[in-house]
Write a protein that holds these residues in place. Structure first.
Motif, PDB file in Angstrom:
ATOM      1  N   ARG A  33       0.997  -1.172   0.034  1.00 50.56           N
ATOM      2  CA  ARG A  33       0.052   0.123   0.067  1.00 50.56           C
ATOM      3  C   ARG A  33       0.842   1.329   0.007  1.00 50.56           C
ATOM      4  NH1 ARG A  33      -5.178   0.078   1.889  1.00 50.56           N
ATOM      5  NH2 ARG A  33      -5.345  -1.922   0.741  1.00 50.56           N
ATOM      6  N   ALA A 101      -1.569  -2.402   4.488  1.00 49.71           N
ATOM      7  CA  ALA A 101      -2.898  -2.507   3.946  1.00 49.71           C
ATOM      8  C   ALA A 101      -3.989  -3.169   4.822  1.00 49.71           C
ATOM      9  CB  ALA A 101      -2.809  -3.354   2.642  1.00 49.71           C
ATOM     10  N   THR A 102      -3.447  -4.296   5.626  1.00 59.95           N
ATOM     11  CA  THR A 102      -4.226  -4.739   6.405  1.00 59.95           C
ATOM     12  C   THR A 102      -4.828  -3.717   7.560  1.00 59.95           C
ATOM     13  OG1 THR A 102      -3.143  -6.880   6.319  1.00 59.95           O
ATOM     14  CG2 THR A 102      -4.665  -6.678   8.152  1.00 59.95           C
ATOM     15  N   GLU A 104      -5.094  -0.594   7.295  1.00 60.03           N
ATOM     16  CA  GLU A 104      -5.954   0.602   6.716  1.00 60.03           C
ATOM     17  C   GLU A 104      -7.332   0.018   6.563  1.00 60.03           C
ATOM     18  OE1 GLU A 104      -2.794   3.624   4.672  1.00 60.03           O
ATOM     19  OE2 GLU A 104      -4.017   2.070   3.370  1.00 60.03           O
ATOM     20  N   ASP A 105      -7.485  -1.120   6.059  1.00 58.63           N
ATOM     21  CA  ASP A 105      -8.504  -1.896   5.646  1.00 58.63           C
ATOM     22  C   ASP A 105      -9.323  -2.270   6.998  1.00 58.63           C
ATOM     23  OD1 ASP A 105      -7.940  -1.518   3.107  1.00 58.63           O
ATOM     24  OD2 ASP A 105      -7.334  -3.687   2.846  1.00 58.63           O
ATOM     25  N   THR A 106      -8.885  -2.580   7.999  1.00 54.44           N
ATOM     26  CA  THR A 106      -9.571  -2.711   9.334  1.00 54.44           C
ATOM     27  C   THR A 106     -10.060  -1.757   9.884  1.00 54.44           C
ATOM     28  OG1 THR A 106      -7.679  -4.695   9.731  1.00 54.44           O
ATOM     29  CG2 THR A 106      -9.004  -3.788  11.399  1.00 54.44           C
ATOM     30  N   LYS A 109     -13.218  -0.745   7.979  1.00 55.14           N
ATOM     31  CA  LYS A 109     -14.312  -1.521   8.266  1.00 55.14           C
ATOM     32  C   LYS A 109     -14.808  -1.374   9.758  1.00 55.14           C
ATOM     33  CE  LYS A 109     -12.685  -5.060   5.286  1.00 55.14           C
ATOM     34  NZ  LYS A 109     -11.963  -6.528   5.080  1.00 55.14           N
TER      35      LYS A 109
END
Length: 312
Positions: A33, A101-102, A104-106, A109
């Motif tokens: 990312r 990335a993990t 940011e995505d967490t 959500k």
């Protein structure tokens, strides 16, 4: 998240990090990312500056004139952050390619969350931390088991919402080192934010810059725990823990005759504990003003947060 959009400034704090800063920067360069990398150099004198200048990723560098510790460096970096998110990363940590990335995505959500804590693993494969729990006596302790929601984040590798961080007062720069993460997470929770965990892998050479168990470690750890309680905990809890610390300090000369091995531990040395109490006393007027400011920003009661998390 749109490809090519930079949402996070990854802040790496280093002090005499020549032995491990390259591995950290290599791992950041391999992230899937896009991000901005800002290294805060705490006046290193071991060749770290040359390594930063020579690294092919060309990180931005904020060089401080003196060693301000992890907390002071993070506070200085916050003024330079212009992205929605800010990552805290130790210079002896090497995140896996999907770490950012993990995280940011967490966060994306979990709209009520202002911070996400990564999974830090030691060289032998032992999980050091998936977040921070709050003990029954107000210690911030690493949580080795994964959990969707944690009391606090481990400052060795975490991603925070910058707007929320600034709203709750930023980073406690005067802490120098230790408990700046627990204190920050506590203030976020008082302001109504959540803290979550993520399966975002980071390998960590724990204690490469500071020596856990040393006299400075215990001095900062004990002082900052008490200051955090005075700033964030219910009044009765803060007073009880401060009195408990002072009473134990007062009886140490007698206890030491019967428990000599325990008395030899740095955090049970009379001189260290007196230094802790002196430092807390000197900071007390300012700390009480900070407590009021934290209370004004809070949307949850101190008792509600304590009852929900202490000892759980």
């Amino acid at each position: 998240m749109l490809s090519g959009m930079t949402s996070t400034t990854v802040v790496v704090v280093t002090w005499r990090g020549a032995a491990h800063i390259t591995a950290c920067l290599d791992a950041l360069a391999a992230q899937s990312r896009p991000h901005r990398t800002l290294v805060v150099d705490n006046a290193s004198d071991d060749g770290t500056a040359a390594l930063l200048a020579a690294h092919p990723s060309k990180p931005e560098v904020l060089r401080l004139r003196r060693n301000s510790g992890y907390a002071g460096a993070m506070a200085a970096a916050l003024d330079k952050v212009d992205t929605p998110l800010m990552a805290w990363l130790n210079d002896d940590a090497a995140p896996a390619p999907e770490w950012l990335a993990t995280c940011e995505d967490t966060l994306a959500k979990a709209p009520l969350a202002a911070a996400v804590s990564a999974r830090l693993t030691l060289a032998d494969g032992t999980v050091q931390s998936t977040g921070v729990r709050l003990t029954a006596d107000g210690h911030g302790a690493d949580l080795p088991e994964p959990a969707d929601e944690v009391f606090g984040f481990c400052g060795g590798a975490a991603v925070l919402n910058v707007e929320a961080l600034r709203f709750v007062g930023g980073v406690p720069a005067s802490y120098f080192c230790y408990y700046e993460d627990t204190d920050t997470a506590w203030r976020l929770r008082l302001a109504g934010w959540d803290v979550v965990g993520a399966e975002a892998e980071v390998s960590h050479r724990h204690g490469a810059s500071t020596l856990p168990g040393s006299v400075p470690f215990h001095l900062w750890n004990e002082r900052n725990r008490l200051l955090t309680l005075l700033r964030c905990a219910p009044r009765a809890v803060a007073i009880r823990q401060l009195v408990k610390f002072a009473v134990l300090t007062a009886v140490l000369p007698l206890r030491g005759l019967r428990h000599s091995q325990r008395a030899d531990a740095p955090n049970f040395r009379l001189s260290l504990r007196c230094r802790v109490l002196g430092a807390v006393a000197a900071r007390l007027p300012r700390t009480l003003l900070e407590r009021r400011a934290i209370g004004r920003r809070a949307t949850l009661g101190r008792g509600a947060v304590w009852d929900a998390w202490a000892g759980n």
